[in-house]
Design a protein around this motif. Structure first.
Motif, PDB file in Angstrom:
ATOM      1  N   ARG A  96     -42.403 -17.556  21.997  1.00  0.00           N
ATOM      2  CA  ARG A  96     -41.961 -17.921  22.953  1.00  0.00           C
ATOM      3  C   ARG A  96     -41.738 -19.232  22.718  1.00  0.00           C
ATOM      4  NH1 ARG A  96     -44.250 -20.694  27.132  1.00  0.00           N
ATOM      5  NH2 ARG A  96     -46.614 -19.769  27.096  1.00  0.00           N
ATOM      6  N   CYS A  97     -42.998 -19.762  21.936  1.00  0.00           N
ATOM      7  CA  CYS A  97     -42.948 -21.492  21.425  1.00  0.00           C
ATOM      8  C   CYS A  97     -41.385 -22.165  20.397  1.00  0.00           C
ATOM      9  CB  CYS A  97     -43.954 -21.744  20.995  1.00  0.00           C
ATOM     10  SG  CYS A  97     -45.350 -21.912  21.957  1.00  0.00           S
ATOM     11  N   GLN A  98     -41.095 -20.865  19.985  1.00  0.00           N
ATOM     12  CA  GLN A  98     -39.736 -21.304  19.368  1.00  0.00           C
ATOM     13  C   GLN A  98     -38.260 -21.539  20.496  1.00  0.00           C
ATOM     14  OE1 GLN A  98     -39.499 -17.465  17.064  1.00  0.00           O
ATOM     15  NE2 GLN A  98     -40.974 -18.455  14.835  1.00  0.00           N
ATOM     16  N   ILE A  99     -38.335 -20.819  21.234  1.00  0.00           N
ATOM     17  CA  ILE A  99     -37.048 -21.156  21.331  1.00  0.00           C
ATOM     18  C   ILE A  99     -37.527 -22.686  22.202  1.00  0.00           C
ATOM     19  CG2 ILE A  99     -36.499 -18.529  21.733  1.00  0.00           C
ATOM     20  CD1 ILE A  99     -37.646 -18.670  25.044  1.00  0.00           C
TER      21      ILE A  99
ATOM     22  N   ASP B  70     -41.179 -29.496  25.432  1.00  0.00           N
ATOM     23  CA  ASP B  70     -41.783 -29.337  26.359  1.00  0.00           C
ATOM     24  C   ASP B  70     -43.236 -27.883  25.963  1.00  0.00           C
ATOM     25  OD1 ASP B  70     -39.168 -29.775  27.997  1.00  0.00           O
ATOM     26  OD2 ASP B  70     -38.639 -28.264  26.415  1.00  0.00           O
ATOM     27  N   PHE B  71     -44.100 -27.771  25.188  1.00  0.00           N
ATOM     28  CA  PHE B  71     -45.091 -27.256  24.325  1.00  0.00           C
ATOM     29  C   PHE B  71     -45.586 -27.814  25.955  1.00  0.00           C
ATOM     30  CE2 PHE B  71     -43.831 -26.937  19.968  1.00  0.00           C
ATOM     31  CZ  PHE B  71     -43.390 -26.195  19.861  1.00  0.00           C
TER      32      PHE B  71
ATOM     33  N   PHE C 216     -52.611 -20.363  21.343  1.00  0.00           N
ATOM     34  CA  PHE C 216     -52.197 -19.874  20.385  1.00  0.00           C
ATOM     35  C   PHE C 216     -53.792 -19.984  19.664  1.00  0.00           C
ATOM     36  CE2 PHE C 216     -52.292 -22.619  16.680  1.00  0.00           C
ATOM     37  CZ  PHE C 216     -51.307 -21.847  15.374  1.00  0.00           C
ATOM     38  N   GLN C 217     -54.117 -21.307  20.073  1.00  0.00           N
ATOM     39  CA  GLN C 217     -56.300 -21.539  19.486  1.00  0.00           C
ATOM     40  C   GLN C 217     -56.475 -19.995  19.714  1.00  0.00           C
ATOM     41  OE1 GLN C 217     -58.007 -24.411  21.271  1.00  0.00           O
ATOM     42  NE2 GLN C 217     -59.879 -24.474  19.895  1.00  0.00           N
ATOM     43  N   VAL C 218     -56.875 -19.702  20.738  1.00  0.00           N
ATOM     44  CA  VAL C 218     -57.573 -18.383  21.086  1.00  0.00           C
ATOM     45  C   VAL C 218     -57.439 -17.261  20.070  1.00  0.00           C
ATOM     46  CG1 VAL C 218     -57.828 -16.583  22.725  1.00  0.00           C
ATOM     47  CG2 VAL C 218     -58.654 -18.896  23.336  1.00  0.00           C
ATOM     48  N   ALA C 219     -56.073 -17.349  20.134  1.00  0.00           N
ATOM     49  CA  ALA C 219     -55.201 -15.736  19.245  1.00  0.00           C
ATOM     50  C   ALA C 219     -55.246 -16.925  17.725  1.00  0.00           C
ATOM     51  CB  ALA C 219     -53.860 -15.847  19.439  1.00  0.00           C
TER      52      ALA C 219
ATOM     53  N   LYS D 172     -46.923 -28.024  13.525  1.00  0.00           N
ATOM     54  CA  LYS D 172     -46.961 -29.116  13.424  1.00  0.00           C
ATOM     55  C   LYS D 172     -47.931 -30.050  14.540  1.00  0.00           C
ATOM     56  CE  LYS D 172     -44.827 -33.590  13.776  1.00  0.00           C
ATOM     57  NZ  LYS D 172     -43.624 -34.008  14.131  1.00  0.00           N
ATOM     58  N   ASN D 173     -47.502 -29.175  15.765  1.00  0.00           N
ATOM     59  CA  ASN D 173     -47.892 -29.758  17.080  1.00  0.00           C
ATOM     60  C   ASN D 173     -49.805 -29.040  17.786  1.00  0.00           C
ATOM     61  OD1 ASN D 173     -46.219 -31.319  18.737  1.00  0.00           O
ATOM     62  ND2 ASN D 173     -45.013 -30.175  17.562  1.00  0.00           N
ATOM     63  N   MET D 174     -49.951 -27.551  16.808  1.00  0.00           N
ATOM     64  CA  MET D 174     -50.776 -27.443  17.329  1.00  0.00           C
ATOM     65  C   MET D 174     -52.185 -26.979  16.482  1.00  0.00           C
ATOM     66  SD  MET D 174     -48.904 -23.900  20.131  1.00  0.00           S
ATOM     67  CE  MET D 174     -47.604 -24.899  21.445  1.00  0.00           C
TER      68      MET D 174
END
Length: 575
Positions: free
Chosen positions: A20-23, A28-29, A37-40, A67-69
């Motif tokens: 989902r984040c790739q698109i 827009d994050f 992302f952190q939980v998974a 880079k961001n997460m």
């Protein structure tokens, strides 16, 4: 099967979030994306699927996402690394993830995540956490463009705050075991600073007016902290069986940093009371001033006792000046009650006042003789006068008196004698030689080297110089010599022998009363307490002192006999 499906679900959840984040564009994050992302990612790590997470992170398509997460994974990642055993493949995967995050994440965000982990580490895990995170932290700091110096200072301060509560290994066994990893960690932290030290060096080489002082100041603060802890507390003597003493290596590295950033020599001569801490709160200012005093005292010990960095030290300062500079440091150390610090103060006193190493004493005498030989007779005469007045060391004075005797001998045996070691010049010099510094109260044992040299010189003068010739002037000044030297020496010998004989008698009586001659006790001689030793050992020392007095008395008797024979011979000739 349920556990496997749960793990697969965690990996699937991570993949779903990634897809989902790739698109999405970076801007827009949403906060929800970061949390998911952190939980998974944490679930993948905790369930043992670090390999799948590593694949996700290494995928080029996920570069912007990581880079961001990615920095959010630092906390669970560190927990899992310590959870797995050293040889576990899962641990290896976690270490690779940590390395990848250091390369890919936003430096600012990752920096805060790493420092937070160091801050939260405590107790037995403090050193292990610091050593684990040093490499990624260094990578991140080198990427920072703005506030690099501030960030380095914050990192080093945080690291030292975590290490300082730990006990410093002191005994050989403790150093070898390094139970908490402090020895290893300290040296790892020094290696961590090296790129930043090199940056300061390069900047100083580019311009002699190097003005960007922030990085240099942070490194200086770090070195000052290291001097106080662990080096002020550490055992720094060379230990048998330890090929490379970790704290000696650490001390060498700290001294090297100070030299490289051009702060070593200024610090050696910096008086801690001249430091003005920038605190409005007086209590904070006093604490910083005390810390600086401890650090500077330790630096003085490292340089003058252990000789770290001594090759860089300019050999142009007089011993008295160095003693004056070090008096403050000696005071700081001797006020401490901790054995490790007090012993450093005592070692510094010893080096500043005496040379306890035999081969160095012999080497220094050889150098002194080379120095003496460079002067002509007038220069030697002036030098001898100065040394006799200022050395305050019986061994040095005895050596100078021997040199005076050699110069007199040259004057008497050469056809054309010189004026400096005969006649009135020599009489003036003999006034400094043939006397007891404190009259009959002089400590004869402490001054035995000087006294024996003086007696030997007087014996030589009486034998070589006839009263009729009187080239040296000794016969003219004989009355003064007897008054200032020979008579007080007689009285001093009688007093000293009586004192030591009484001490021997007392020791023997105590020995008879004791059940065993191996009883350890102490004795005070000439106002000084002798080291703890058995009664037998003390008796040997006391008998050795008596032997020295007998030797002096024997030479004194021979000199007086020679004087009497010479005077009688002259009187017989005149009658």
């Amino acid at each position: 099967m349920p556990e496997q499906s749960q793990t697969i679900m965690a990996v699937d959840e991570l993949q779903a979030i990634i897809q989902r984040c790739q698109i999405l564009e970076e801007a827009d994050f949403r906060g929800e994306d970061f949390s998911l992302f952190q939980v998974a990612g944490q679930k993948c790590l905790e369930d043992g699927y670090a390999a799948q997470l590593l694949e996700v992170i290494q995928n080029e398509k996920n570069k912007v996402i990581i880079k961001n997460m990615g920095w959010n994974l630092i906390s669970p990642l560190v927990r899992c690394i310590f959870m797995y055993k050293q040889e576990d493949d899962k641990r290896e995967h976690c270490l690779k993830i940590l390395d990848q995050l250091a390369q890919l994440c936003n430096p600012k965000e990752l920096f805060l995540g790493l420092v937070e982990q160091i801050e939260q580490a405590s107790g037995e895990q403090a050193c292990q956490t610091v050593m684990l995170l040093l490499q990624p932290l260094q990578t991140v700091l080198l990427k920072l463009q703005n506030k690099k110096a501030y960030s380095l200072g914050l990192s080093l301060a945080m690291i030292m705050n975590q290490l300082t509560p730990l006990p410093v290994p002191y005994t050989k066994q403790q150093i070898q075991e390094d139970k908490l990893g402090l020895c290893q960690c300290c040296n790892a932290v020094v290696d961590f600073t090296k790129p930043f030290v090199n940056e300061v060096i390069k900047n100083m080489e580019k311009s002699s007016e190097y003005n960007d002082m922030e990085l240099k100041e942070e490194l200086l603060k770090f070195c000052m902290k290291c001097l106080k802890y662990p080096l002020l507390t550490a055992q720094l003597e060379q230990l048998e069986g330890i090929e490379e003493h970790p704290f000696r290596h650490f001390a060498t590295e700290i001294i090297d940093i100070l030299w490289d950033i051009r702060e070593l020599i200024p610090l050696v001569f910096l008086h801690h009371k001249s430091i003005s801490p920038h605190w409005k709160n007086q209590e904070f200012a006093d604490i910083e001033r005390k810390n600086s005093a401890d650090s500077l005292a330790c630096l003085s010990y490292l340089m003058f006792v252990q000789h770290f960095g001594i090759d860089c030290f300019p050999m142009v300062f007089s011993p008295s000046y160095l003693l004056q500079c070090n008096m403050t440091h000696i005071e700081v150390l001797l006020k401490r009650t901790e054995e490790s610090m007090l012993s450093k103060g005592l070692d510094l006193v010893k080096v500043m006042t005496l040379c306890p190493i035999e081969h160095l004493r012999k080497k220094s005498l050889h150098i002194l003789q080379l120095f003496i030989d460079k002067f002509d007779t007038e220069g030697k005469y002036t030098l001898f006068r100065c040394l006799l007045k200022t050395s305050n060391h019986a061994g040095v004075e005895g050596y100078i008196i021997k040199n005076i005797k050699d110069q007199i001998h040259l004057s008497l045996t050469r056809a054309c004698g010189n004026i400096w070691f005969t006649g009135h010049h020599l009489i003036s010099l003999l006034d400094l030689v043939l006397l007891l510094p404190e009259g009959a109260e002089t400590d004869l044992l402490q001054n035995s080297d000087r006294i024996m040299a003086s007696l030997n010189l007087l014996r030589y003068l009486v034998i070589k110089d006839c009263e009729s010739d009187n080239q040296t002037g000794v016969w003219t000044t004989l009355a003064k010599i007897e008054q200032n030297f020979l008579k007080p020496l007689h009285v001093g010998l009688n007093m000293s022998k009586a004192h030591y004989e009484a001490e021997i008698k007392n020791k023997k009586e105590n020995r008879r009363e004791a059940h065993s001659s191996n009883t350890v006790c102490s004795v005070t001689v000439s106002g000084e307490k002798m080291p703890a030793m058995t009664t037998e050992m003390q008796l040997q020392v006391l008998h050795s002192a008596l032997f020295t007095f007998d030797l002096i008395e024997s030479v004194l008797a021979r000199v007086e006999e020679l004087i009497e024979v010479k005077i009688k011979a002259v009187m017989d000739e005149n009658s």
